[in-house]
Design an enzyme around this catalytic site. Structure first.
Site: not given
Ligand code: XMP
Length: 526
Positions: A63, A90-91, A177, A179, A236
């Site tokens: 964040g 991280c955060y 990170h 991700e 969709d």
């Protein structure tokens, strides 16, 4: 929270991602699902006592805040009472450190970019097969002391606390990170966490989702209630309609509105695919005269959008009122094709001062019709919807069709929208798309279309001077449609398309190719 009577997260082992507002947060969910572990993101302010399901593990995202500053977001300490593994990124790691000793401060300099990870404690299950790999750092704050009860498990040149783990509990913190794709073994690390440490089952597959979702819809709708929904011919709405049909058969009523600004043969194709192909109970409404009548003389793009949106609501409501269910009951539910990115957008944590946005795909309908919302795709990313569509027998071409804007060709005919202008744009577009498909390029391109410009240009055909209009071709590649690059066709391809359009479409004297990226241009011309 969803309208679900049974939450998907209560059926599949779920990793809860608590979002502290990092631009990468949604990627954590994305990566976990890539190896079939279901993950759901909620804002970091989520009260654990209000969760109706128990997560298999919790990830605290990164964040943009500093844990030591007043007003920064903090997690509900009840996460520790759940007794499930926790990973802070991280955060999220700094938050864990702040809770356990407060040893967090601003680093001397911001660390941004690649670093090499040295795993100091090879027995740590989080780092199975991850040692000496490149990781991606992006942080200004860092730990300057080891939190109480924690040990160091990995370091990097600039981060002596690149990874920490609790001495006895399954609680981990990493400064980098996992991700983002720049972290080489990031997916492996998340897999180690979710599958080895949290023991989450990797059974999140679209095959399993179909059964769960059909059962969920059946329970929500009950044995007699009826549902309506708009279909557009896009992936969709078609997949949403198909799943509704599988769940409740003809008690689902699909309505397709022909607004007069659809593509060549689109209405016929949609009708054929949805009724003959997929067995969906479909009403086609030809409202082209009404739409084109209201668009007469209008040139402002935003006005066009508004007219089309409002007219759509008028027509849809009128048609819905004509449907008289055999059961004698009023229609109770409205299908909406909300996808997970819309949900993320509405729930992601944007900071203490910002209100969280709500989302409505077909704004206006719900308020007027007093219907309950049903959203079968709200847990899915676009690629998951496509996969689901393929599994449910939706034709391949439709599953992979480029997106088409709600206002249709009205925003691709620049200036006034008349039937004659729509015809030109429609025919030019059909040629362009057919050539793209013939060249095997359709899947490499995110969106392609022809726009008709409101200018005339001098040309020569045979011995005749012509004074006719201009088609602009647009083809882009993009991941999220927020930014886009124009597609690099071969000259020979462009030559062929231009020649076909000028020769085959009456009213066109010139063809151009749009080589502007987004930004500064947008994808559409209006
Ligand atoms: P822009 O032109 O904003 O387009 O760069 C980004 C994506 O959004 C689509 N688009 C729309 N879709 N209603 C829609 O449903 C609209 O009014 C609209 N305007 C743009 C566009 O086709 C592209 O995919």
């Amino acid at each position: 929270m969803s309208d679900a009577v049974v939450e998907v997260s209560a059926v599949f082992d779920t990793i809860l991602v608590l979002d502290f507002g990092s631009q990468y947060s949604h990627l954590i969910t994305r990566r976990l699902r890539e190896f079939n572990v279901y993950a759901e993101m909620l804002p970091c302010t989520q009260k654990i006592s209000e969760l109706s399901w128990k997560p298999a593990g919790i990830i605290l995202s990164g964040g943009p805040y500093s844990v030591y500053l007043e007003g920064s977001p903090h997690v509900d300490h009840d996460i520790f009472k759940l007794n499930v593994p926790i990973l802070g990124i991280c955060y999220g790691m700094q938050e864990l450190a702040w809770i356990n000793g407060k040893g967090v401060a601003r680093g001397e300099k911001r660390e941004y970019g690649p670093a090499t990870l040295n795993v100091e404690d090879a027995s740590c299950p989080l780092f199975k097969d991850v040692d000496h790999s490149k990781v991606w750092m992006s942080h200004g704050d860092k730990l300057h002391a080891l939190p109480t009860g924690f040990k160091i498990v990995a370091t990097s040149e600039n981060s002596p606390f690149a990874a920490i783990a609790h001495e006895t509990d399954s609680i981990f913190g990493i400064q980098f990170h996992p991700e983002v794709t720049h972290t080489e073994k990031g997916k492996q690390l998340l897999r180690n966490f979710a599958i080895d440490i949290c023991k989450a089952q990797n059974n999140w597959t679209m095959e399993n989702f179909i059964d769960t979702e059909i059962a969920r819809i059946q329970k929500l709708v009950g044995p007699t209630a009826e549902v309506i929904g708009a279909v557009s011919g896009g992936v969709d709405s078609t997949v949403g309609a198909k799943i509704m049909h599988e769940a409740i058969g003809d008690r689902f009523h699909a309505i397709y509105v022909d607004n007069g600004v659809m593509r060549l043969n689109e209405t016929e194709q949609v009708y054929k695919t949805l009724t003959e192909g997929l067995g969906i109970n479909l009403t086609v409404v030809d409202a082209s005269d009404l739409f084109l009548g209201r668009l007469k003389g209008v040139t402002d793009p935003e006005k066009k959008r508004k007219i089309i949106g409002n007219t759509f609501i008028n027509v849809f409501e009128e048609e819905a009122a004509k449907i008289k269910p055999a059961s004698g009951q009023e229609i109770e539910f409205l299908l909406q094709g909300t996808l997970y990115p819309d949900v993320i957008e509405s729930i992601s944590f944007k900071g203490p001062s910002q209100t969280i946005k709500t989302h409505h795909n077909v704004g206006g309908l719900l308020d007027n019709m007093k219907l309950k919302l049903i959203e079968p795709l709200r847990e899915l990313f676009k690629d998951e919807v496509r996969h689901l569509g393929e599994l449910m027998g939706v034709p391949h071409d439709l599953v992979w069709r480029h997106p088409f804007p709600g206002p249709g060709l009205a925003i691709r005919v620049l200036g006034e929208v008349t039937p004659a202008q729509v015809k030109i744009a429609r025919e030019a577009d059909a040629i362009f798309i057919a050539e793209i498909k013939a060249a095997g390029l359709y899947k490499q391109i995110s969106q392609a279309f022809a726009a008709l410009l409101p200018v005339r240009s001098v040309g020569v055909m045979g011995d005749q001077r012509t004074y006719e209009q201009v088609i602009a071709l647009r083809a882009i590649t993009t991941v999220d449609f927020m930014t886009a690059d124009w597609f690099e066709f071969d000259y020979s391809f462009l030559k062929r398309v231009a020649s076909r359009i000028v020769n085959e479409v009456d009213g066109v004297a010139r063809v151009t190719y749009d080589i502007t990226s987004k930004p500064p241009a947008t994808v559409e011309w209006e």
